[in-house]
Structures are given as structure tokens and as C-alpha cells.
Design an enzyme around this catalytic site. Structure first.
Site: not given
Ligand code: CAA
Length: 283
Positions: A118, A139, A151, A189
Site C-alpha cells: 500500500s 494494490h 491501483e 493512501n
Molecule cells: N465479504 C462479503 N460480504 C461482505 C464483506 C466481505 N468481506 N464485508 C461486508 N460484507 C457485506 C455484509 O455482509 C453486508 O451485507 P448485507 O447488507 O447483505 O447485510 C454488507 O456488506 C454491508 O456490511 P455491514 O452492514 O457490515 O457494514 P457496512 O454497511 O458499513 O458495509 C463496507 C461494509 C462495505 C466495508 C463499508 O463499510 C465500506 O465501504 N467501508 C469503507 C471501506 C473502505 O474504505 N475500504 C478501503 C480501505 S483502504 C485499503 O484497503 C487500502 C489500504 O492500503 C489501506
């Protein structure tokens, strides 16, 4: 070269998500990790995530079966015929360079070696190998099965053919590839982590409670989750390493990690994966 077999190195959150997504996209996948317990946790996470997606009709039965049949290995040595390695090990430069040195010695000569780093320079990772033209950054974003962004980062010596292969695999995995320059933190990032780091400063300086800081960003800016909950999702140790890379390599104090972030990592509060971070995650 058509990619058929993919080796994913590292069975943590990112590695298991990448392995799952590659398997349901029709690739033959092996997931490797030196730690058997990590492999067990990784396959359990794949089973849970893929079953959830299958029960919603997002994955067919055949795709679910593909996710459940991912091969595992505690040996870094790529199985014969590996076309692409995607490394998703710990975000520590020395460990990454060592893994790439070893992969370079053991992977078939034509194989492309990609890193899910990352923030670490792809040019530097490529320089640890004798095939820097076949080294590239891929990424992914957490949770990998759901997030559409990929990415793609070329090192100084990455060839056009390697770039074309990474773009093709990324698209087949259902991702939208965006090319980013090989600069600390790339695009995502460079923007995201300083924002989260600032939210941690806000908490440290008592501008509001953790809940209130997250509510501000969710309701005021329509972020799906707040920055502190996102820090917990990413892992506070990962976030700290990224801030350290930005701080050291860009040489600007505006990237200094918040002292509270360092303390949380020292205390082993790493976010969701350790059961507690800024918020609690009872198992
Ligand atoms: N696999 C399958 N389904 C998943 C899952 C996974 N790993 N994680 C969540 N879900 C599903 C849940 O089952 C849920 O389904 P339903 O709506 O049918 O119940 C749905 O996704 C929504 O989950 P939650 O209700 O638990 O929570 P949420 O509404 O907050 O959604 C999320 C979860 C999609 C992760 C959302 O919170 C989100 O988009 N968050 C932001 C994520 C983000 O910014 N990621 C980037 C991080 S940075 C990175 O990764 C790079 C780095 O280098 C640091």
C-alpha cells in the site's frame, strides 16, 4: 501470456480477499503463508465471505465451489506453472524485499511478480529481483471482494507487457484499474491515510469522542464508515507503517504519525483483527 494459475502470498485480510476474488473469477489459486494458523484463519474468512455472497446470489454455486477449493501451502515456493504471484505479506519493507528475492529465485522465469503493497516503492521491490521488468504493484482495497478499485503501479523498469497483464487480470477480477505513479502511498493512501491520521489527532486532542468524530464524517461527508472505524478495518499497524513511509520518504512533518496511533499499536490494539481498536469488536 494468458494467466491461468495465481499464487497469493500471505493469508491475512488482503491475501485471503485477493485469493477469493481471483478464484471466483476463474483462476486456479494457491494461497500460501508460512504460518499454518494464518492459513486456517484465511480459509475460514474466505468460506464465510463467499458463502455470504452466494446466499445473496452475487456468486453462483460454481463460483462458491471455486472459492472453497483454493489450494493452500505453507511453502513460499510457487507450485509449478504459476503465471502470476500476488504478494500480500506484511507491510514491512525488509520482509517484502526478502520475499521478492526468494520468489525471483523460485518462480518460473516467465512469471510476473506483483505486490499488493500500500505504500512501498515498486521500483525498490523490483530491484530486489533479477526481473524488475516483470514486477508491478497491484494494490487492492479492503474488503477485496466488495471494493471495485485496483491501483496499478509501474516501477521504473516495469515493461508494457507486465502492465498489460496486470490490467487484464484486474479487469477479469471485476476491478476498475487506475494507474498511479510509483510515489509513496500512490494515490489512495497519499490522501486517505493523512485524513485518518488527522482524525486520530482530533481524538487525541479531545475535539470529540471517537463516535462523534466518525459521525461528523459519515453524516457531514457521506463516508460509508467514519475514519476511526476505517482505521480499525485497515489495521492500526498497517496504518502506522504507511504513515511512517509517507513521513520518511516525502520528508514532510505533516505526515508524522499521531502519537496516539503509535501508542495503540504498542498496546496491541490493532483494530478489528485484534478485537479492539478505537472501537470494540467482540468475537
Ligand atoms: N465479504 C462479503 N460480504 C461482505 C464483506 C466481505 N468481506 N464485508 C461486508 N460484507 C457485506 C455484509 O455482509 C453486508 O451485507 P448485507 O447488507 O447483505 O447485510 C454488507 O456488506 C454491508 O456490511 P455491514 O452492514 O457490515 O457494514 P457496512 O454497511 O458499513 O458495509 C463496507 C461494509 C462495505 C466495508 C463499508 O463499510 C465500506 O465501504 N467501508 C469503507 C471501506 C473502505 O474504505 N475500504 C478501503 C480501505 S483502504 C485499503 O484497503 C487500502 C489500504 O492500503 C489501506
Amino acid at each position: 501470456m494468458e494467466v491461468k494459475k495465481i499464487l497469493v502470498v500471505g493469508a491475512g485480510t488482503m491475501g485471503n480477499g485477493i485469493a477469493q476474488t481471483a478464484a471466483v473469477s476463474g483462476y486456479q489459486v494457491t494461497l500460501s503463508d508460512v504460518d499454518p494458523a494464518a492459513l486456517e484463519r484465511g480459509t475460514a474468512a474466505i468460506e464465510k465471505s463467499a458463502s455470504r455472497l452466494a446466499s445473496k446470489g452475487v456468486l453462483t454455486d460454481e463460483q462458491l465451489q471455486a472459492a472453497l477449493s483454493i489450494a493452500t501451502s505453507t511453502d513460499l515456493t510457487p507450485a509449478a506453472g504459476i503465471d502470476l504471484v500476488i504478494e500480500a505479506a506484511t507491510e514491512n519493507p525488509e520482509i517484502k524485499f526478502r520475499i521478492f528475492e526468494e520468489l525471483d529465485q523460485r518462480a518460473p522465469p516467465a512469471a510476473v511478480l506483483a505486490s499488493n503493497t500500500s505504500s512501498i516503492s515498486i521500483t525498490r521491490i523490483g530491484a530486489a529481483t533479477a526481473r524488475p521488468d516483470q514486477v508491478i504493484g497491484m494494490h487492492f482495497f479492503n474488503p477485496v471482494p466488495l471494493m471495485r478499485l485496483l491501483e496499478i503501479i509501474r516501477g521504473l523498469k516495469t515493461s508494457e507487457a507486465t502492465l498489460a497483464l496486470a490490467l487484464e487480470v484486474g479487469r477479469r477480477m471485476g476491478k476498475e484499474p487506475v494507474q498511479a505513479k510509483d510515489s509513496p502511498g500512490f494515490i489512495a493512501n497519499r490522501i486517505l491515510c493523512p485524513m485518518i491520521n488527522e482524525a486520530i489527532f482530533a481524538l487525541q486532542e479531545n475535539l470529540g469522542s471517537a463516535e462523534d468524530i466518525d459521525t461528523v464524517m459519515k453524516l457531514g461527508m457521506s463516508h460509508p464508515i467514519g475514519p476511526l472505524a476505517l482505521a480499525d478495518l485497515i489495521g492500526l499497524d498497517v496504518l502506522l507503517s504507511i504513515m511512517q513511509v509517507l513521513h520518511r520518504d516525502l520528508g514532510d512533518d505533516k505526515y508524522r504519525p499521531a502519537p496516539l496511533l503509535r501508542q495503540m499499536v504498542d498496546a496491541g490494539r490493532l483494530g478489528r483483527k485484534s478485537g479492539a481498536g478505537f472501537f470494540q469488536y467482540p468475537s
